[in-house]
Write an enzyme that holds these catalytic residues in place. Structure first.
Site, short mmCIF file in Angstrom:
data_model
loop_
_atom_site.label_atom_id
_atom_site.label_comp_id
_atom_site.label_asym_id
_atom_site.label_seq_id
_atom_site.Cartn_x
_atom_site.Cartn_y
_atom_site.Cartn_z
N GLU A 32 -9.58 -1.87 5.08
CA GLU A 32 -10.21 -1.54 6.35
C GLU A 32 -11.49 -2.35 6.55
OE1 GLU A 32 -8.73 0.22 8.45
OE2 GLU A 32 -7.97 2.12 7.71
N HIS A 55 -7.24 -4.61 10.05
CA HIS A 55 -6.95 -4.40 8.63
C HIS A 55 -5.65 -5.10 8.21
CE1 HIS A 55 -4.77 -0.49 9.88
NE2 HIS A 55 -3.85 -1.25 9.35
N ASP A 78 0.81 -1.21 0.00
CA ASP A 78 0.00 0.00 0.00
C ASP A 78 0.84 1.27 0.00
OD1 ASP A 78 0.94 -0.51 2.55
OD2 ASP A 78 -1.04 -0.82 3.43
N ASP A 114 -7.62 -2.54 14.07
CA ASP A 114 -9.01 -2.86 13.71
C ASP A 114 -9.09 -4.11 12.83
OD1 ASP A 114 -7.87 -1.88 11.41
OD2 ASP A 114 -9.26 -0.21 11.15
#
Ligand code: F6R
Length: 239
Positions: free
Chosen positions: A143, A138, A67, A136
């Site tokens: 996400e 990810h 990313d 979270d």
């Protein structure tokens, strides 16, 4: 799924580096999928050390990173391009044209994502994908959502991710709110996956991802469906 619970970050880094080194030894022209963040820094340090000692050769390796923030150019010290060069690429004998990171400075989202998928296709897919995990759940910048995204796409970062990443910027207002990320489909197409998770703050989410139900609201849970995943953590998650 193979889960290695190790005693500390140093051991985690060494074990992860051994798996990557083994991949390079077995297939010198392999394609490595790489991650940024604080988790892999120790792993990269080990690889750099072994390369300097002549035990590891990156000259035929190709890499594709997961990313990149949208809006940051290569020179920005928080861009993932910059990170990868600082911690790995500039310290090993990898060819500079063999490293690939999504083009965060391309404002055209559709074009940037399509181009990155073409790059991944052109290198022949990923042999070994290294992953961290976000607080979270990810992976990459995939996400929590109500579906799994297959290909490279542009995401709005969640509050949790922006807050977690703000420690690396001068202020939270400087943290980009969007990023380009490899899709879950591409990650799942990697032949082998290695996920590293260190620190108490990763313990609960890791447990949920491994032992809970497979759901796009915890993107890492999809890894339960992959045939060859190794997880290394310095937490006790099996009790
Ligand atoms: C970074 C990436 C992210 C990180 C995750 C954990 O390329 O893909 O998914 O792996 O945010 O980050 P750290 O390692 O900083 O806790």
């Amino acid at each position: 799924m193979r889960i290695l619970e190790v005693k500390d970050y140093e051991t985690l880094s060494e074990e992860a580096a051994k798996i990557i080194a083994a991949q390079i030894t077995l297939k010198p022209n392999c394609v490595l999928g790489l991650a940024t963040g604080t988790s892999p820094i120790g792993t990269y340090d080990k690889l750099v050390e072994w390369c300097a000692e002549g035990k590891l050769d990156f000259s035929e390796v190709t890499t594709v990173n997961l990313d990149e923030y949208k809006g940051l150019d290569h020179e920005h010290n928080q861009s993932y391009w910059y990170f990868m060069h600082k911690y790995l690429f500039d310290r090993v004998n990898i060819r500079k044209d063999a490293v690939h990171v999504p083009d965060g400075f391309n404002p055209n989202e559709e074009e940037a994502c399509k181009a990155y998928d073409e790059v991944i296709k052109s290198v022949g897919g990923i042999d070994l994908q290294l992953l961290g995990i976000g607080p979270d759940g990810h992976i990459g910048f995939n996400e929590p959502d109500d579906c799994f995204h297959l290909n490279t796409h542009c995401v709005d970062l969640t509050e949790s991710t922006i807050t977690a990443n703000s420690r690396l910027f001068n202020s939270i207002d400087e943290v980009p709110t969007k990023a380009y990320t490899m899709g879950i489909g591409t990650i799942m197409s990697a032949k082998r996956i290695l996920l590293i998770a260190n620190g108490e703050n990763k313990k609960e989410i890791l447990k949920q991802a491994i032992y809970g139900k497979v759901t796009p609201s915890i993107p890492a849970s999809i890894l339960q469906m992959h045939a060859d995943v190794t997880i290394i953590t310095d937490q006790k998650i099996s009790d």
